[in-house]
Enzyme design. Structure first.
Site, PDB file in Angstrom:
ATOM      1  N   THR A  16      45.971  31.935  35.273  1.00 52.01           N
ATOM      2  CA  THR A  16      46.709  32.265  34.046  1.00 52.01           C
ATOM      3  C   THR A  16      48.047  31.545  33.980  1.00 52.01           C
ATOM      4  O   THR A  16      48.493  31.123  32.910  1.00 52.01           O
ATOM      5  CB  THR A  16      46.927  33.800  33.966  1.00 52.01           C
ATOM      6  OG1 THR A  16      45.655  34.404  33.799  1.00 52.01           O
ATOM      7  CG2 THR A  16      47.840  34.195  32.836  1.00 52.01           C
ATOM      8  N   SER A  73      40.712  31.274  38.829  1.00 52.97           N
ATOM      9  CA  SER A  73      40.499  31.518  40.260  1.00 52.97           C
ATOM     10  C   SER A  73      39.168  32.191  40.579  1.00 52.97           C
ATOM     11  O   SER A  73      38.762  32.218  41.737  1.00 52.97           O
ATOM     12  CB  SER A  73      41.660  32.300  40.877  1.00 52.97           C
ATOM     13  OG  SER A  73      41.565  33.666  40.595  1.00 52.97           O
ATOM     14  N   THR A 104      45.362  35.018  39.607  1.00 53.19           N
ATOM     15  CA  THR A 104      45.640  36.250  40.356  1.00 53.19           C
ATOM     16  C   THR A 104      44.364  36.904  40.899  1.00 53.19           C
ATOM     17  O   THR A 104      44.419  37.653  41.864  1.00 53.19           O
ATOM     18  CB  THR A 104      46.384  37.283  39.477  1.00 53.19           C
ATOM     19  OG1 THR A 104      45.559  37.634  38.369  1.00 53.19           O
ATOM     20  CG2 THR A 104      47.713  36.753  39.005  1.00 53.19           C
ATOM     21  N   ASP A 105      43.220  36.622  40.266  1.00 55.38           N
ATOM     22  CA  ASP A 105      42.004  37.376  40.622  1.00 55.38           C
ATOM     23  C   ASP A 105      41.578  37.201  42.075  1.00 55.38           C
ATOM     24  O   ASP A 105      41.206  38.169  42.730  1.00 55.38           O
ATOM     25  CB  ASP A 105      40.837  36.969  39.703  1.00 55.38           C
ATOM     26  CG  ASP A 105      41.008  37.527  38.305  1.00 55.38           C
ATOM     27  OD1 ASP A 105      41.838  38.454  38.139  1.00 55.38           O
ATOM     28  OD2 ASP A 105      40.332  37.050  37.370  1.00 55.38           O
ATOM     29  N   CYS A 295      39.339  53.418  52.384  1.00 52.75           N
ATOM     30  CA  CYS A 295      40.661  53.889  51.974  1.00 52.75           C
ATOM     31  C   CYS A 295      41.590  52.696  51.822  1.00 52.75           C
ATOM     32  O   CYS A 295      41.473  51.715  52.550  1.00 52.75           O
ATOM     33  CB  CYS A 295      41.249  54.820  53.027  1.00 52.75           C
ATOM     34  SG  CYS A 295      40.295  56.300  53.253  1.00 52.75           S
TER      35      CYS A 295
HETATM   36  N1  ASP Z   1      41.225  34.971  35.659  1.00 50.58           N
HETATM   37  C1  ASP Z   1      42.549  34.528  35.984  1.00 50.58           C
HETATM   38  C2  ASP Z   1      42.469  33.858  37.339  1.00 50.58           C
HETATM   39  O1  ASP Z   1      42.382  34.494  38.333  1.00 50.58           O
HETATM   40  C3  ASP Z   1      43.472  35.677  35.995  1.00 50.58           C
HETATM   41  C4  ASP Z   1      44.876  35.383  36.393  1.00 50.58           C
HETATM   42  O2  ASP Z   1      45.266  34.310  36.827  1.00 50.58           O
HETATM   43  O3  ASP Z   1      45.696  36.322  36.238  1.00 50.58           O
HETATM   44  O4  ASP Z   1      42.458  32.659  37.376  1.00 50.58           O
END
Ligand code: ASP
Length: 500
Positions: A16, A73, A104-105, A295
């Site tokens: 992103t 990602s 982020t994924d 957990c």
């Molecule tokens: N789908 C995106 C990724 O992981 C989400 C992100 O970057 O927040 O590339």
């Protein structure tokens, strides 16, 4: 004299943070990852052509290597980790540090894998990304995350401690990458590190927590290039024991390792038919099965106490407080290392390599004691000599030490339990005395229904007597009672803090 600042190398992989609407006239159109040149056009704060021309410029050299093409990602794969690791390895001495711009994924997977692939890293490698991109949104987290990650990567420029680790910087916190979980699909503080404190923080000033970062290693950087992806994760759920699923999954030809996410402290259904599926896989097919917890916080420690001995018996490995993502990546890296034997992999899987877990386990098998028997007839004691205890740890820090006897059978001639004493490091002609410093404990054991692992907690004596690199022997003595104790192999297992 001012030292030269080597700047930071950015590894641009997409996500992103590097995405823009596919239709420039429609901000609502689906976002697409853009190339580095486009990214840079929207990020003059790091553009080399803008040094000295803008007050908000980062102020040091930022070079770029880009994944070709940069990806969302969810499409980043082990070959991309290998490419990133290779770039860092080759450029390690030419920069102050590295920033990986990443989606982020799957950021925690990349961070975990790199932490195991880059052994003896001396420079910061900081992954960051965004929930909202600065390239077309005024309200975003991308720009701040990136600028701060660059500063953590360039300790000299930010006047902070060098963090020689693979980290994730996100939403104000610097975290150890292989300890992180993504906990929020939208929030600006998307990651947390449930079992290890933050390494640093960024508010008005940047702060590194010296106590929590790994020491700068003295040995040369090593690259573990190869990954073997024949691993699988398995979430247990009530009823899985009767579903036939585990049998089918473990029956897949290519599987070499499995991360089992057990309940609570690593518990799994105890139905014998279910346990035997794992046993068959570990003992007959050398499949590595590592147990971690469902957990978020805390972990598992198989065999630290007798309650979980059953899982040890079926050959499961302890993942302590490893995250499931880190466990998968660690296994891929260990399996990929052609120099490691099955035994080496089992050993390393249970020892912290890059600060990924809070505990490590060192196991020392005892020699020359196959098919041992002590009884009130004779002999009453048995000495199990050992080779030197492996590992490197401070004995006084030890959490726990146990002597384990495998396939042990207790037989009593009457209702009174046997009283068994354990001694460490006594010679065969020493008199066994409970007030000697070598006495490690006295234990009562009743008749066993079938052969099973018996463990004796010998922690207090072990803290004094077990030293890494030095020989350790154990003597099992039948002090009282009528009957016998027999066992096949034996070992001493020592649980130590991973930073000991
Ligand atoms: N789908 C995106 C990724 O992981 C989400 C992100 O970057 O927040 O590339």
């Amino acid at each position: 004299m001012k030292q030269e600042n080597k700047g930071v190398l950015v590894l641009y992989t997409g996500g992103t943070i590097g995405s823009m609407p596919a239709d420039p006239n429609d901000p609502e159109s689906p976002q697409r990852v853009v190339d580095w040149a486009t990214f840079l056009k929207h990020t003059p704060q790091i553009d080399p052509d803008q040094v000295g021309k803008r007050a908000d410029h980062i102020g040091f050299r930022v070079d770029c290597w880009s994944l070709e093409p940069p990806l969302d990602s969810c499409n980043v794969a082990p070959e991309d980790w290998a490419a990133m690791a290779e770039v860092i390895y080759k450029n390690h001495d030419d920069y102050e540090g590295f920033v990986i711009l990443h989606g982020t994924d799957t950021m925690v997977y990349t961070a975990s894998a790199l932490s195991f692939m880059l052994e003896n890293l001396k420079k910061p490698v900081i992954l960051t990304g965004a929930q909202r991109s600065h390239t077309f949104m005024s309200r975003n987290d991308g720009l701040q995350n990136m600028m701060t990650a660059l500063m953590f990567a360039n300790a000299k420029s930010a006047n902070i401690e060098v963090v020689p680790e693979v980290c994730i910087y996100f939403g104000g916190k610097l975290l150890r990458g292989n300890r992180c979980r993504k906990m929020d699909a939208e929030g600006f503080t998307a990651y947390f590190s449930p079992n290890y404190p933050a390494l640093g923080e960024a508010g008005g000033v940047l702060r590194v927590d010296r106590e929590h970062i790994l020491p700068v290693p003295t040995q040369a950087l090593q690259l573990r290039r190869r990954l073997d992806r024949s691993v699988i994760g398995l979430d247990l759920f009530p009823g899985i024991q009767d579903s036939g699923l585990v049998e089918s999954i473990l029956g897949i030809k290519d599987i070499k390792a499995m991360v089992v996410r057990g309940f609570g402290t690593g518990n799994i259904p105890t139905k014998p038919e279910f346990l035997s599926i794992f046993e068959e896989a570990t003992l007959n097919r050398n499949i590595h099965i590592i147990n971690v917890s469902q957990c978020l916080k805390g972990g598992v420690a198989l065999g630290m106490y007798e309650t979980s001995a059953q899982l040890l018996e079926i050959g499961m490995l302890t993942g302590f407080d490893l995250t499931p993502e880190s466990a998968l990546c660690k296994l891929m890296v260990l399996l990929g290392d052609e120099d490691l034997s099955t035994r080496d992999i089992r050993e390393r899987a249970q020892q912290s390599i890059a600060g990924e877990m809070s505990k490590s386990l060192h196991v020392q098998a005892m020699r020359l004691d196959a098919d041992c028997l002590i009884s009130n007839e004779a002999p009453r004691w048995r000495l199990s000599p050992a080779s030197p205890m492996g590992g490197a740890f401070r004995p006084a820090d030890m959490f726990n030490a146990v002597l384990r006897l495998y396939e042990a059978e207790v037989k009593t001639d009457d209702d009174t339990p046997l009283e068994i004493e354990i001694y460490l490091n006594v010679a065969s002609d020493d008199v066994l005395k409970k007030d000697s410093p070598n006495f490690a404990g006295s234990f009562k054991r009743r008749n066993s229904d079938e052969p099973f692992i018996v463990s004796f907690d010998i922690t207090s004596a072990a803290r004094m007597l077990i030293k890494p690199g030095e020989r350790i022997s154990a003597t099992v003595h039948l002090a009282n009672g009528n009957g016998s104790l027999s066992w096949s192999k034996s070992e001493i297992a020592v649980f130590v803090p991973s930073n000991s």
